[in-house]
Design an enzyme around this catalytic site. Structure first.
Site, short mmCIF file in Angstrom:
data_model
loop_
_atom_site.label_atom_id
_atom_site.label_comp_id
_atom_site.label_asym_id
_atom_site.label_seq_id
_atom_site.Cartn_x
_atom_site.Cartn_y
_atom_site.Cartn_z
N TYR A 133 -14.05 3.10 3.05
CA TYR A 133 -13.55 1.74 2.92
C TYR A 133 -14.30 0.78 3.83
CZ TYR A 133 -10.11 -1.87 1.82
OH TYR A 133 -9.51 -3.01 1.35
N TYR A 154 -1.93 -1.45 -0.52
CA TYR A 154 -2.23 -0.88 -1.84
C TYR A 154 -1.00 -0.10 -2.29
CZ TYR A 154 -7.20 -1.96 -1.27
OH TYR A 154 -8.39 -2.61 -1.11
N HIS A 178 -9.63 -6.95 10.12
CA HIS A 178 -8.62 -5.95 9.80
C HIS A 178 -9.11 -4.57 10.25
CE1 HIS A 178 -6.18 -8.17 6.45
NE2 HIS A 178 -6.37 -8.91 7.54
N LYS A 199 -15.71 -3.15 -3.11
CA LYS A 199 -17.13 -2.86 -2.91
C LYS A 199 -18.09 -3.83 -3.59
CE LYS A 199 -16.31 0.62 -0.40
NZ LYS A 199 -16.37 0.34 1.04
N PRO A 254 -12.29 -3.39 -8.62
CA PRO A 254 -12.08 -4.00 -7.30
C PRO A 254 -11.23 -3.17 -6.35
CG PRO A 254 -10.75 -5.08 -8.97
CD PRO A 254 -11.64 -4.14 -9.70
#
Length: 397
Positions: free
Chosen positions: A385, A201, A72, A297, A293
């Site tokens: 990220y 998200y 991704h 990480k 979550p």
């Protein structure tokens, strides 16, 4: 019995450490309180940073990940009914993440350990870590009705938040930092195609949601729910209905629903232990820290702990240097706190807190509007990220 390193816990951190040590010619025995089948039954996230991908390759277990994992280069953030894409690959100069389930990572590591004929004691009871403040630490346990004492040079505590290792440290020698969030994540796993080829998200007036995936045919979805909710309160139909209310029109048009394979509610917490070394006992992974979550990480932090610990032990045995083991805790914690900060920040930005009023949602929308329409803001999200580099843990000169 005698070994160089006793590893407590056969989750991904303990298994990865054992495999890296094996590659370096260092002996290790793993002691695990539950069965291998139970370890594999744990449903966890599966977004791997490049550092974790590289470590699995270094351990010699990356082949299936590269075949089946999904690369991704970005993810979506949905708020105020509009979806925006964080282009991680472009913003970070070519970095990506890999979607590959933690269960699959664990399976690959288990298979490698079995193939190498290395000792693992599953379903061990009465596990005790002893004399770790001396030069001769020991681990005692019972397996298949027989008592064992394992003599070793070092003990690696990879046995999770509820494990025996951290609990064995004298309370006056340890400091714990914790934040418990007033909601949980209701997760549903289904054999349905993902609603999108990247994660989404969601900041919704009804609460957070996440559209995730395990493969091109298996999806994982999450809903923010009150801690008072019970899993039996949520039918599959109720879950899908609520998810639709939090998504945008495009996602709703593409959403394919189906029966759940697994449903569970997980509480969220931020937790850090300082220090992470106690004599010859070292904590790694969830034994030392927990992250919500939201920032993806948890597994990645465990992997970097393991890398620092492996490097320290290799230096000890091969270069006769104790610098690595002396600096292990500080090196880990410098990176851990940055990941904890990012996970806390993402959680605060994307969720609705029960005691917050309408003004907080306006603050969130204003911050998201800035971040997603600012190169600097988007770069900060992307850089965190995809994961900070390993050498980011070194003190600034």
């Amino acid at each position: 019995m005698r070994t160089q390193v006793a590893i407590i816990g056969a989750g991904p951190s303990g298994l990865l450490l054992s495999q890296l040590l094996h590659k370096a010619g260092i002996d290790a025995v793993i002691v695990e309180r539950v069965s291998g089948a139970h370890v594999l039954s744990r449903i966890r996230a599966g977004v791997l940073e490049q550092v974790a991908i590289d470590l699995l390759d270094e351990a010699g277990v990356g082949a299936r990940m590269h075949r089946e994992g999904l690369v991704h280069g970005g993810f979506g953030m949905l708020y105020a009914g509009r979806r925006h894409r964080i282009d991680m690959n472009t913003l970070t100069g070519g970095k990506n993440v890999m979607v590959y389930g933690q269960t699959e990572v664990t399976h690959d590591l288990m298979d490698a350990r079995t193939a190498a004929g290395l000792p693992t004691y599953y379903e061990a009871s009465d596990v005790q870590v002893l004399d770790f403040d001396t030069q001769r630490p020991r681990v005692s346990f019972t397996h298949a009705g027989q008592s064992y004492e394992l003599q070793c040079d070092f003990i690696a505590g990879c046995d999770g938040f509820h494990g025996v290792c951290r609990a064995s440290v004298p309370r006056q020698s340890i400091e714990e930092f914790e934040k418990v969030y007033p909601f949980g994540w209701l997760g549903l796993l289904s054999d349905t195609p993902p609603v999108h080829d990247e994660l989404i998200y969601v900041n919704s007036p009804r609460g957070f949601a996440l559209c995730s995936q395990r493969s091109k045919t298996r999806s994982r979805y999450y809903l923010q729910v009150p801690l008072t909710d019970r899993i039996e309160d949520w039918t599959d139909a109720a879950f899908w209905q609520e998810l639709r209310l939090r998504l945008d029109e495009e996602a709703n048009a593409k959403l394919i629903t189906g029966p759940s394979i697994e449903k569970s509610i997980a509480p969220l917490r931020s937790f850090v232990t300082e220090p992470m070394r106690f004599g010859r006992l070292f904590l790694a992974g969830d034994a030392a820290h927990i992250v919500p979550p939201t920032g993806a990480k948890g597994l990645n932090l465990a992997a970097t702990d393991v890398k620092y610990l492996c490097n320290a032990l290799v230096d000890y045995y091969q270069a006769h240097s104790e610098a690595g083991i002396d600096g292990y805790s500080a090196r880990c914690l410098r990176r851990i706190w940055k990941a904890e900060r990012f996970s806390w920040w993402m959680t605060s930005l994307m969720h609705r807190f029960p005691d917050d009023g309408p003004i907080t949602s306006r603050f969130q929308e204003a911050e998201l509007d800035y971040l997603l329409n600012s190169h600097a803001g988007s770069l900060s999200i992307a850089e965190n990220y995809v994961g900070l580099p390993l050498d980011f843990a070194e003190p600034a000169q």
